[in-house]
Design a protein around this motif. Structure first.
Motif, mmCIF file in Angstrom:
data_model
loop_
_atom_site.group_PDB
_atom_site.id
_atom_site.type_symbol
_atom_site.label_atom_id
_atom_site.label_comp_id
_atom_site.label_asym_id
_atom_site.label_seq_id
_atom_site.Cartn_x
_atom_site.Cartn_y
_atom_site.Cartn_z
ATOM 1 N N ILE A 115 -15.641 0.984 22.893
ATOM 2 C CA ILE A 115 -16.822 1.420 23.783
ATOM 3 C C ILE A 115 -17.789 0.568 23.229
ATOM 4 N N PRO A 116 -18.381 -0.213 24.113
ATOM 5 C CA PRO A 116 -19.421 -1.103 23.823
ATOM 6 C C PRO A 116 -20.648 -0.424 23.282
ATOM 7 N N ARG A 117 -21.207 -1.201 22.437
ATOM 8 C CA ARG A 117 -22.558 -0.610 21.795
ATOM 9 C C ARG A 117 -23.651 -1.303 22.512
ATOM 10 N N PRO A 118 -24.998 -0.531 22.431
ATOM 11 C CA PRO A 118 -25.136 0.722 21.842
ATOM 12 C C PRO A 118 -24.668 1.716 22.717
ATOM 13 N N ARG A 119 -24.246 2.889 22.029
ATOM 14 C CA ARG A 119 -23.493 3.972 22.759
ATOM 15 C C ARG A 119 -24.770 4.864 22.892
ATOM 16 N N SER A 120 -24.981 5.648 24.086
ATOM 17 C CA SER A 120 -25.785 6.447 24.318
ATOM 18 C C SER A 120 -25.051 7.954 24.773
ATOM 19 N N ARG A 121 -26.112 8.695 25.037
ATOM 20 C CA ARG A 121 -25.562 9.976 25.483
ATOM 21 C C ARG A 121 -24.720 9.591 26.769
ATOM 22 N N ALA A 122 -25.079 8.969 27.544
ATOM 23 C CA ALA A 122 -24.561 8.442 28.706
ATOM 24 C C ALA A 122 -22.958 7.851 28.438
ATOM 25 N N SER A 123 -22.898 7.483 27.363
ATOM 26 C CA SER A 123 -21.462 6.839 27.036
ATOM 27 C C SER A 123 -20.480 7.816 26.980
ATOM 28 N N ARG A 124 -20.984 9.202 26.810
ATOM 29 C CA ARG A 124 -19.786 10.279 26.371
ATOM 30 C C ARG A 124 -19.185 10.596 27.590
ATOM 31 N N SER A 125 -19.761 10.098 28.980
ATOM 32 C CA SER A 125 -18.930 10.537 30.157
ATOM 33 C C SER A 125 -18.121 9.578 30.633
ATOM 34 N N LEU A 126 -18.288 8.065 29.996
ATOM 35 C CA LEU A 126 -17.392 6.979 30.123
ATOM 36 C C LEU A 126 -15.899 7.473 30.151
ATOM 37 N N PRO A 127 -14.952 7.067 31.162
ATOM 38 C CA PRO A 127 -13.384 7.275 30.919
ATOM 39 C C PRO A 127 -12.899 6.920 29.531
ATOM 40 N N GLU A 128 -13.366 5.829 28.871
ATOM 41 C CA GLU A 128 -12.923 5.414 27.615
ATOM 42 C C GLU A 128 -12.866 6.644 26.704
ATOM 43 N N PHE A 129 -14.279 6.924 26.723
ATOM 44 C CA PHE A 129 -14.852 8.178 25.588
ATOM 45 C C PHE A 129 -13.841 9.514 25.738
ATOM 46 N N THR A 130 -13.815 10.016 27.086
ATOM 47 C CA THR A 130 -13.265 11.050 27.175
ATOM 48 C C THR A 130 -11.686 10.781 26.745
ATOM 49 N N GLU A 131 -11.226 9.748 27.177
ATOM 50 C CA GLU A 131 -9.800 9.619 26.967
ATOM 51 C C GLU A 131 -9.329 9.574 25.388
ATOM 52 N N LEU A 132 -10.428 8.890 24.679
ATOM 53 C CA LEU A 132 -10.192 8.753 22.974
ATOM 54 C C LEU A 132 -10.418 10.215 22.595
ATOM 55 N N ARG A 133 -11.387 10.912 23.043
ATOM 56 C CA ARG A 133 -11.612 12.335 22.789
ATOM 57 C C ARG A 133 -10.550 13.166 22.807
ATOM 58 N N ASP A 134 -9.660 13.032 24.083
ATOM 59 C CA ASP A 134 -8.514 13.706 24.323
ATOM 60 C C ASP A 134 -7.337 13.422 23.163
#
Lengths: 280, 298
Positions: free
Chosen positions: B238-257
């Motif tokens: 996920i590209p930086r800077p990562r903000s609160r908004a990055s948490r809803s990115l598909p890459e983020f949720t995918e990685l979290r899962d």
């Protein structure tokens, strides 16, 4: 980030008032804060005088406050009070000075679990022993002299002091020691920068305990052998059936004990001023 | 001063951390047995890389940090930091502790100096350095405050400044934000991202918060329980800077899962669901773990 921490207990504007509110020390306030104590003292003396007036007891058993005051003034004018205080102060001061050796010893015992296992049973055993119990043995060894009083003060004061220094070292937060080690702190540095300052409140409360225990130890010897000190005056007055004079010296003892305790309390508060839980 | 000590020619090629098959065991006196805290733990960290280690409590992730810090010694395996075997604490590393570990009798300024004092690095520039890093962590104006007068988040800022002022090439952070409240935690994460972007040292960051790991790290090592071993190491793309908004990115949720399925698939099954776990919605399917258990990937 521009200084906006999400939870801020103090504003930057109030920075010159960090810490507990300083006492501004006006005389009126100070007297008012002592008022309950003063009132209770007056009531106590009044009750004493009232009891004497109402029941008119034998002055050998219960003298009136007035006659105690007279006996005290007389003893002051004779110079007996001063002489007795000097005679007691010497052994107390010397004994206490020697018992300060217990501070480094206690710290060292606290550092080594093995030393703790070896020394603790003796220290606790001696701590539990009432000092009147070994006073006769001490007199047997050292005779009727000032040396006896000094030894007694030393033995009574050093043991609790040693124990609380040991406790101080053992209660040091292991996380702080780990932090110091993580920055490459060696044994000496960790001791000087973490363990010793962390133990300060314990050392101070140990000194406080030691002063009162040393004082009691001194009195137990003086009362037993009728030496020159204040305790000796008490026992000599009792033998001469001069109860008023005995009361005068007992009250003097109480006053000195209170002074010592409040003085050492200040030391303790000073040494533990960085602890949150201390109530000043 | 913005950059961590300039790497020398020789150590530029060296990895920041190179751990090989590290095993740590403790003899437990009461239970009369041996606890294996870490087994065959292998990981490599590049200079300037941010590695997060995620795992349940008691999985040995803090043990690994202690090994790298030189506070605990492995019973097997090798650890090298900046190309040199770890023999104890060194000035090229600094630790930030979970419970701050500040000296309560010292002010902010004196606490920040503490590490330099122990490293015998007090000189004429110390005062300026201390000021600089206090400012960097946003504690200007609190130089003379004692830890008890600071909030949890501010105390950890002091802890961070104390580590940064020694200008380490490797920063070791042991669940640094676990003891601060959720809101402060968010702020501290942003702060840390900003600070490390400026100072550029390698970081090992221990956490049990999956979101925190994804927000901050370049790579994430997922560790499972007893004995602690690395299940998988994942790249965070996920590209930086990562903000609160990055948490809803598909890459983020995918990685979290992905991380959650690795954690809950723990063979010893000792994982309790953590507070910040949001179950995936009906549509998104949880990816099945492909790597076998205990396969250290790099």
């Amino acid at each position: 980030m521009s200084a906006t921490p999400t939870s801020t207990p103090l504003d930057a504007g109030t920075l010159d008032h960090i810490g507990p509110p300083r006492s501004t020390g006006s005389w009126g306030k100070r007297i008012r804060s002592r008022l309950p104590g003063l009132v209770s003292l007056v009531i106590f003396l009044g009750g004493w005088q009232l009891a004497v007036t109402l029941t008119d007891p034998n002055p050998l058993i219960l003298p009136s406050p007035g006659s105690v005051l007279d006996a005290f003034t007389l003893a002051v004018e004779d110079g007996q009070v001063w002489a007795a205080m000097q005679a007691s102060a010497g052994p107390l001061a010397i004994g206490m000075a020697f018992s300060l050796l217990a501070v480094p010893l206690g710290l060292l015992i606290g550092l080594s679990p093995t030393a703790d296992l070896i020394a603790s049973p003796y220290l606790w055993g001696f701590f539990a022993l009432p000092n009147v119990a070994f006073a006769p043995l001490l007199i047997l060894i050292t005779g009727f002299s000032t040396t006896t009083s000094i030894w007694m003060v030393f033995l009574s004061a050093s043991v609790p002091l040693c124990l609380s220094c040991k406790d101080g070292v053992q209660s040091v937060d292991a996380v702080l020691v780990r932090a110091a080690r993580s920055f490459g702190g060696g044994r000496t540095a960790v001791f000087v920068k973490v363990i010793a300052p962390c133990s300060m409140p314990f050392i101070a409360s140990g000194v406080r305990n030691a002063i009162s225990r040393g004082f009691v130890g001194l009195l137990s010897v003086e009362l037993l052998i009728g030496a020159n000190g204040i305790g000796g005056e008490v026992i000599q007055s009792a033998r001469a059936y001069d109860t008023a004079r005995m009361f005068a010296f007992i009250l003097l003892l109480i006053a000195i004990a209170l002074l010592l305790v409040s003085g050492s309390r200040r030391l303790e508060v000073w040494a533990s001023r960085w602890r949150e839980e201390v109530v000043i | 001063m913005e950059n961590a000590a300039e790497p020398t020619q020789a150590s530029r090629r060296a990895l920041a951390v190179e751990a090989h098959d590290v095993t740590v065991t403790y003899d437990r006196l009461r239970e009369k047995d041996t606890l294996i805290a870490l087994r065959d733990f292998s990981v490599e960290i590049e200079q300037g890389e941010f590695l997060a280690i995620v795992g349940p409590s008691g999985c040995g992730k803090s043990t690994f940090l202690n090994v790298v810090a030189g506070l605990t010694f492995p019973s097997a395996g090798t650890v090298e930091v900046m190309g040199k075997p770890v023999t104890g604490p060194e000035t090229d590393r600094a630790v930030v502790f979970q419970d701050y570990a500040l000296l309560p009798w010292r002010t902010t300024e004196q606490n920040v100096r503490f590490g330099l004092e122990l490293q015998r690095r007090i000189d004429s520039e110390t005062q300026d350095k201390v000021r600089h890093y206090i400012k960097m962590v946003g504690l200007e104006g609190f130089e003379r405050a004692y830890p008890r007068e600071l909030s949890g988040g501010m105390r950890q800022r002091v802890g961070l400044a104390r580590a940064l002022v020694t200008e380490p090439r490797l920063l070791l952070m042991d669940e640094p934000f676990a003891a601060v409240d959720a809101m402060t935690r968010e702020v501290m994460q942003d702060e840390l991202a900003r600070i490390v972007a400026a100072t550029g040292q390698a970081i090992i960051f221990i956490t049990h918060s999956v979101d925190e790991a994804i927000t901050l790290a370049d790579r994430i090592a997922v560790v499972t329980n007893r004995p602690g071993r690395i299940r998988e190491i994942l790249e965070v793309g996920i590209p930086r800077p990562r903000s609160r908004a990055s948490r809803s990115l598909p890459e983020f949720t995918e990685l979290r899962d992905r991380i959650w399925s690795l954690l809950s698939d723990d063979p010893t099954n000792a994982v309790a669901p953590l507070v910040d776990y949001v179950p995936p919605s009906e549509g998104t399917q949880v990816a099945e773990p492909t790597a076998g258990p205990g396969e250290p990937l790099r």
